[in-house]
Design an enzyme around this catalytic site. Structure first.
Site, PDB file in Angstrom:
ATOM      1  N   CYS A  80       0.833  -1.191   0.000  1.00 53.05           N
ATOM      2  CA  CYS A  80       0.000   0.000   0.000  1.00 53.05           C
ATOM      3  C   CYS A  80       0.879   1.256   0.000  1.00 53.05           C
ATOM      4  CB  CYS A  80      -0.860  -0.003   1.247  1.00 53.05           C
ATOM      5  SG  CYS A  80      -1.620  -1.601   1.520  1.00 53.05           S
ATOM      6  N   ARG A 135       1.255   2.668  -5.986  1.00 51.28           N
ATOM      7  CA  ARG A 135       1.630   1.537  -5.133  1.00 51.28           C
ATOM      8  C   ARG A 135       0.448   0.629  -4.838  1.00 51.28           C
ATOM      9  NH1 ARG A 135       6.627   2.520  -2.496  1.00 51.28           N
ATOM     10  NH2 ARG A 135       6.155   0.743  -1.178  1.00 51.28           N
ATOM     11  N   TRP A 183      -3.693  -1.881  -1.474  1.00 50.87           N
ATOM     12  CA  TRP A 183      -3.649  -2.978  -2.457  1.00 50.87           C
ATOM     13  C   TRP A 183      -3.867  -4.246  -1.658  1.00 50.87           C
ATOM     14  CZ3 TRP A 183      -1.329  -7.590  -3.408  1.00 50.87           C
ATOM     15  CH2 TRP A 183      -1.354  -8.081  -4.731  1.00 50.87           C
ATOM     16  N   ASN A 227       0.782  -1.184   6.048  1.00 53.12           N
ATOM     17  CA  ASN A 227       1.228  -1.883   4.842  1.00 53.12           C
ATOM     18  C   ASN A 227       1.875  -3.172   5.306  1.00 53.12           C
ATOM     19  OD1 ASN A 227       2.162  -2.582   2.284  1.00 53.12           O
ATOM     20  ND2 ASN A 227       4.049  -1.411   2.526  1.00 53.12           N
ATOM     21  N   GLY A 228       1.565  -4.292   4.651  1.00 56.40           N
ATOM     22  CA  GLY A 228       2.205  -5.549   5.007  1.00 56.40           C
ATOM     23  C   GLY A 228       1.209  -6.568   5.502  1.00 56.40           C
ATOM     24  N   GLU A 264      10.459 -10.438 -21.735  1.00 57.74           N
ATOM     25  CA  GLU A 264      10.057  -9.107 -21.274  1.00 57.74           C
ATOM     26  C   GLU A 264       8.904  -8.564 -22.132  1.00 57.74           C
ATOM     27  OE1 GLU A 264      10.406  -7.501 -18.718  1.00 57.74           O
ATOM     28  OE2 GLU A 264      10.074  -5.396 -19.178  1.00 57.74           O
ATOM     29  N   LYS A 293       5.209  -7.627 -20.541  1.00 55.27           N
ATOM     30  CA  LYS A 293       4.584  -6.298 -20.681  1.00 55.27           C
ATOM     31  C   LYS A 293       3.149  -6.446 -21.183  1.00 55.27           C
ATOM     32  CE  LYS A 293       6.666  -4.185 -18.755  1.00 55.27           C
ATOM     33  NZ  LYS A 293       7.915  -4.476 -18.162  1.00 55.27           N
ATOM     34  N   GLU A 313       0.827  -7.964 -18.566  1.00 52.79           N
ATOM     35  CA  GLU A 313       0.654  -7.081 -17.420  1.00 52.79           C
ATOM     36  C   GLU A 313      -0.352  -5.967 -17.687  1.00 52.79           C
ATOM     37  OE1 GLU A 313       4.438  -5.320 -16.568  1.00 52.79           O
ATOM     38  OE2 GLU A 313       4.024  -5.155 -14.438  1.00 52.79           O
ATOM     39  N   HIS A 340      10.121 -27.996 -29.723  1.00 49.90           N
ATOM     40  CA  HIS A 340       9.973 -29.015 -28.679  1.00 49.90           C
ATOM     41  C   HIS A 340       8.610 -28.927 -28.001  1.00 49.90           C
ATOM     42  CE1 HIS A 340      14.127 -30.152 -29.201  1.00 49.90           C
ATOM     43  NE2 HIS A 340      14.467 -28.872 -29.126  1.00 49.90           N
ATOM     44  N   LYS A 399       2.934  -1.479  -7.840  1.00 46.05           N
ATOM     45  CA  LYS A 399       4.287  -1.167  -8.283  1.00 46.05           C
ATOM     46  C   LYS A 399       5.339  -1.827  -7.412  1.00 46.05           C
ATOM     47  CE  LYS A 399       7.252   1.073 -10.835  1.00 46.05           C
ATOM     48  NZ  LYS A 399       7.457   0.510 -12.177  1.00 46.05           N
TER      49      LYS A 399
HETATM   50  C1  AGP Z   1       7.475  -4.977 -14.210  1.00 48.38           C
HETATM   51  O1  AGP Z   1       6.772  -4.484 -15.306  1.00 48.38           O
HETATM   52  C2  AGP Z   1       6.675  -5.485 -13.150  1.00 48.38           C
HETATM   53  N1  AGP Z   1       5.763  -4.532 -12.664  1.00 48.38           N
HETATM   54  C3  AGP Z   1       7.329  -6.360 -12.097  1.00 48.38           C
HETATM   55  O2  AGP Z   1       7.639  -7.555 -12.736  1.00 48.38           O
HETATM   56  C4  AGP Z   1       8.597  -5.850 -11.371  1.00 48.38           C
HETATM   57  O3  AGP Z   1       9.650  -5.743 -12.262  1.00 48.38           O
HETATM   58  C5  AGP Z   1       8.935  -6.807 -10.231  1.00 48.38           C
HETATM   59  O4  AGP Z   1       7.849  -6.835  -9.320  1.00 48.38           O
HETATM   60  C6  AGP Z   1      10.207  -6.448  -9.504  1.00 48.38           C
HETATM   61  O5  AGP Z   1      10.127  -5.187  -8.920  1.00 48.38           O
HETATM   62  P1  AGP Z   1      11.435  -4.447  -8.386  1.00 48.38           P
HETATM   63  O6  AGP Z   1      12.316  -4.190  -9.557  1.00 48.38           O
HETATM   64  O7  AGP Z   1      10.930  -3.207  -7.742  1.00 48.38           O
HETATM   65  O8  AGP Z   1      12.091  -5.383  -7.403  1.00 48.38           O
END
Ligand code: AGP
Length: 662
Positions: free
Chosen positions: A48, A73, A122, A148-149, A531, A535, A538, A554, A657
Site C-alpha cells: 500500500c 503503489r 492494495w 502496509n504488510g 520481457e 509487458k 501485465e 519441442h 508497483k
Molecule cells: C514490471 O513491469 C513489473 N511490474 C514487475 O515484474 C517488477 O519488475 C517486479 O515486481 C520487480 O520489482 P522491483 O524491480 O521493484 O524489485
C-alpha cells in the site's frame, strides 16, 4: 534488536468500550458496525501507499497530494485520518481509486487539521470495500491506524480481542492493531510506547502509522520488513512509503531501519529501537526530478517513461567509468581482492528485473568467464542454493523493497555470500542491506509496468560485468574501452528507435483483438522476448508467451496457427552468424504454419526481409547490448495494445508497483 513477543500470553483486553467519540466517516461505520463481520478467510493488506504529516499546512492537502503520488503503489481503496488542532480525530475512507475518496471529501470536507495520515490500499485477500479500507479505528474511535504488510498472527490476536468482547468493523489484519494500541494507551502508555508494545506482539512484515485523538501534532510509526521513510522539512515533517510522497516539500530524507519506531511532530523526529533507545540517524538527499512525478503532456506515465529512456540510460552511464576504467559504485564495501576471489555469480530478482538478470548472465559469462546463475528471488531460498563467501549475489530491484528479493538477499548473506544491489531507489532496504550498491538512475518510475528501470538495469548489469572482467583481468583495457564506447552509443540509439515507433503503434490496431501473442528470441533475444510477453500480459491482459526460438519445435510450436502474431527478436548478423541464421530459420518455421511475423532486426539485415510480415528496424549494436534497443518496440506495442483495449495503462488490475509481500 527486534521487536519481540513479550512472552506473556496474558490477554491485554480487560474492557470493551463501545462509544465512538470521534468525528468519523459515518457511512462506513453505520453500515458495518451494526453487525459483526464473520471472518471467513484471512484478509491481508499489502503493497500500500502510506503517508503521515505534522506541520502548519492543511494536512488534508498534504496527505491527499502525497497519496496521489503514491497511488501507483496500490489503488483499490483509500482513506485519511486527521487530528485537528483541538485534538479531534476525523476520518474518511472509500473503496475504489483515490478519485472516489476525493469526491467524498469534496462533498463532506473534514475539519481543518495540521496532522494527518493517509493510505492507498492494495489488498491480497479480502474485498476492497469501504470497511476494509484504512484507516482503522479502535472501538472508542480515539486511535486511527494505517498499515502496509501482513500481520501473520492476526487471527490469534483477533480471536483474543473478540473473546474479550471487542467487535471488529472490518475483515483486515490491521484493525487488531488499533484495538491493541487503545488497550496499551488505556494502560498508561504514551503513543510511542504503545506502538512498541503492540509491534512486540506482531509477527510478519509491516509498516504501521497511527494518530490519536487529543494528541494534535503527533504521528507515530513502526516498521519491520516493509518500506518507510521520513521527510524532514522546516517546521513540518513527513512519513511515507517512498520519497515521491513528499518531494514537493522537501528533498531531505531520513532512513528508517527495521524494527524502529518513529515519533514525529512538526519540529522533531525521534527514532527508537524496540527498547525505546535512540537509534543512529542517516539522512540522504532525494535527487529525483520533480517532473518525474508528473505526466508532462503524455497520456500515461508509461509513455512518458518510455520516452525518458535515452536520458535514463545516459544518466546511468554518467561518470560510472573513471579515466582509469574503474567502475564507480555508489557504495562499495567489497575489496578488489574479494572480487578476485569470486568463483560464482548468482543473480536474483523478480519480474522485469529478473529478465535484466537473464541478460546479465550472458554478459558476465562472456566477459568474465565466471559461472553465473539467475534465480527468481521467490524461489531462491527454497531450493537451498549452493553459495558461500566466494559467491557474489547480485540483487536487482527497481523499488529496493521487493520482499522476495530482500529475503533472497538476506538468505545469501546468512550463507556468507557478498551481495551487490542494483537498485533505482536511494534509501530503500535492499541497497541498505547489501555489501555494495550500483544505483540505476532511471528517476522515479510510476507506471506499474517497468520500462526505463529495465533499460537502466541492463546498463548497470553490463557495467558490473565489465568491472568484474577488468578486475579479474579477463578483459583487456582496449576491450573494456570498446565495450564502454558501445554502451555510450546506446542513448542516441534508443532515441532513434523511439523516433520510428509510429508503425509499431499502427500494428497494435491490427492485433488488438488477437487472443494470443508469442515472442521468440535466442541468446539475449530470449530474455527480451520474455520481457515483451510480460509487458503485454501485465497491461493489455492478453495471453502472451516468450520462448527461446530454438525451443519452439519441442512443444510450443503447437500453439502456432493461422493469424497468430509472433514477434521475433533477431540477433545481429555480424559476429554471430550461426545464431542469426538459426533465428531466421525459426521465423520461417512459424510463418510456414500461418503465423503473422513481426520481425525486430537491425538496420541492414536483409536476410529477414522475405519472412517478415512487419519489419521493425533497430540500430546495429553488439548482440550483447541489443536488448536495450529491441525491448523498446515491445514496450511501445504493449502500451498501445493496453490503451486500444481500453485498459488503464499505468495501473493495471491486480498489480502494484512495489511488491512488499512474499
Ligand atoms: C514490471 O513491469 C513489473 N511490474 C514487475 O515484474 C517488477 O519488475 C517486479 O515486481 C520487480 O520489482 P522491483 O524491480 O521493484 O524489485
Amino acid at each position: 534488536m527486534r521487536f519481540g513477543n513479550n512472552g506473556s500470553n496474558r490477554s491485554h483486553i480487560s474492557s470493551v468500550k463501545t462509544v465512538r467519540s470521534v468525528l468519523t466517516d459515518t457511512r462506513t461505520h453505520r453500515t458495518h458496525r451494526t453487525h459483526r463481520i464473520r471472518q471467513t478467510r484471512p484478509s491481508l493488506v499489502a503493497m500500500c501507499g502510506i503517508v503521515g504529516y505534522a506541520g502548519q499546512r492543511p494536512a488534508i492537502d498534504v496527505v491527499v497530494g502525497a497519496l496521489r503520488r503514491l497511488e501507483y503503489r496500490g489503488y483499490d481503496s483509500a482513506g485519511v485520518a486527521l487530528v485537528g488542532r483541538a485534538g479531534t480525530l476525523s476520518t474518511m475512507k472509500r473503496a475504489g481509486k483515490l478519485a472516489v475518496l476525493d469526491e467524498a471529501l469534496a462533498r463532506s470536507p473534514l475539519p481543518e487539521a495540521g496532522t494527518g495520515i493517509g493510505h492507498t490500499r492494495w489488498a491480497t485477500h479480502g474485498a476492497p470495500t469501504d470497511p476494509n479500507a484504512h484507516p482503522h479505528l479502535d472501538e472508542s474511535g480515539t486511535v486511527a491506524v494505517i498499515h502496509n504488510g501482513i500481520i501473520e498472527n492476526f487471527a490469534v490476536l483477533r480471536r483474543e480481542l473478540e473473546d474479550s468482547g471487542v467487535s471488529m468493523a472490518s475483515e483486515t489484519d490491521t484493525e487488531v492493531v488499533a484495538h491493541l494500541l487503545a488497550r496499551s494507551l488505556s494502560d498508561g502508555a504514551d503513543l510511542a510506547q504503545a506502538m512498541r508494545q503492540v509491534v512486540g506482539r506482531l509477527h510478519g512484515a509491516f509498516t504501521l502509522v497511527a494518530v490519536r485523538a487529543g494528541e494534535p501534532g503527533r504521528v507515530v510509526a513502526a516498521r519491520r520488513n516493509s518500506p518507510l521513510v521520513v521527510g524532514l522539512g522546516e517546521g513540518e515533517n513527513f512519513l511515507a512509503s517512498d520519497v515521491s510522497a513528499f518531494m514537493d516539500y522537501t528533498r531531505t530524507a531520513l532512513e528508517v531501519g527495521d524494527d524502529t519506531v518513529v515519533d514525529l511532530t512538526a519540529d522533531q523526529v525521534v527514532l527508537t529501537d524496540p527498547a525505546g533507545r535512540p537509534v543512529p540517524r542517516r539522512e540522504f538527499t532525494v535527487d529525483w526530478d520533480l517532473e518525474a512525478a508528473e505526466k508532462g503532456g503524455h497520456e500515461y506515465f508509461m509513455l512518458k517513461e518510455i520516452a525518458e529512456q535515452p536520458k535514463a540510460v545516459a544518466d546511468t552511464l554518467l561518470g560510472r567509468l573513471g579515466p582509469d576504467g574503474r567502475l564507480v559504485l555508489d557504495e562499495m564495501r567489497l575489496s578488489e581482492s574479494e572480487i578476485r576471489d569470486i568463483d560464482k555469480v548468482v543473480i536474483t530478482a523478480c519480474g522485469t528485473a529478473f529478465h535484466a538478470g537473464l541478460v546479465a548472465k550472458y554478459a558476465i559469462e562472456h566477459w568474465t568467464r565466471i559461472p553465473c546463475e539467475v534465480e527468481m528471488a521467490s524461489e531462491f531460498r527454497y531450493r537451498d542454493p549452493i553459495i558461500d563467501r566466494q559467491t557474489l549475489v547480485v540483487a536487482i530491484s527497481q523499488s529496493g523493497e521487493t520482499m522476495d528479493t530482500l529475503m533472497a538477499l538476506r538468505h545469501a548473506r546468512e550463507q556468507g555470500a557478498r551481495v551487490l544491489a542494483i537498485c533505482n531507489t536511494n534509501g530503500s532496504t535492499i541497497p541498505r542491506e547489501s555489501d555494495a550498491v550500483l544505483y540505476t538512475r532511471a528517476g522515479l518510475e510510476i507506471a506499474v509496468a517497468s520500462t526505463k528501470a529495465f533499460l537502466t538495469q541492463l546498463v548497470a548489469c553490463y557495467l558490473v560485468a565489465l568491472y568484474l572482467g577488468q578486475v579479474r583481468g579477463t578483459q583487456w583495457g582496449d576491450e573494456v574501452a570498446a565495450n564502454v564506447a558501445a554502451l555510450s552509443d546506446l542513448p542516441a540509439k534508443v532515441d532513434r528507435v523511439l523516433e520510428t515507433m509510429q508503425p509499431v503503434r499502427e500494428l497494435a490496431k491490427d492485433y488488438a483483438a488477437a487472443s494470443s501473442v508469442l515472442f521468440l528470441g535466442r541468446h539475449v533475444g530470449y530474455p527480451t522476448a520474455l520481457e515483451g510477453a510480460l509487458k503485454l500480459k501485465e497491461i493489455a491482459y492478453m495471453h502472451a508467451e516468450g520462448f527461446p526460438a530454438g525451443e519452439l519445435k519441442h512443444g510450443p510450436i503447437a500453439l502456432v496457427e493461422a493469424g497468430v502474431p509472433v514477434f521475433v527478436v533477431v540477433p545481429s548478423p555480424r559476429g554471430r552468424g550461426s545464431l542469426h541464421d538459426k533465428v531466421v530459420s525459426n521465423i520461417q518455421e512459424v510463418r510456414a504454419r500461418g503465423a503473422l511475423t513481426v520481425v525486430i532486426a537491425e538496420e541492414g539485415d536483409d536476410a529477414v526481409v522475405p519472412y517478415a510480415d512487419h519489419l521493425v528496424r533497430i540500430p546495429a549494436s553488439p548482440t550483447l547490448l541489443q536488448p536495450v534497443l529491441a525491448t523498446v518496440p515491445l514496450q511501445v506495442f504493449a502500451a498501445e495494445m493496453a490503451a486500444l483495449r481500453g485498459f488503464d495503462v499505468d495501473q493495471p488490475r491486480n498489480l502494484a508497483k512495489s511488491v512488499t509481500v512474499e
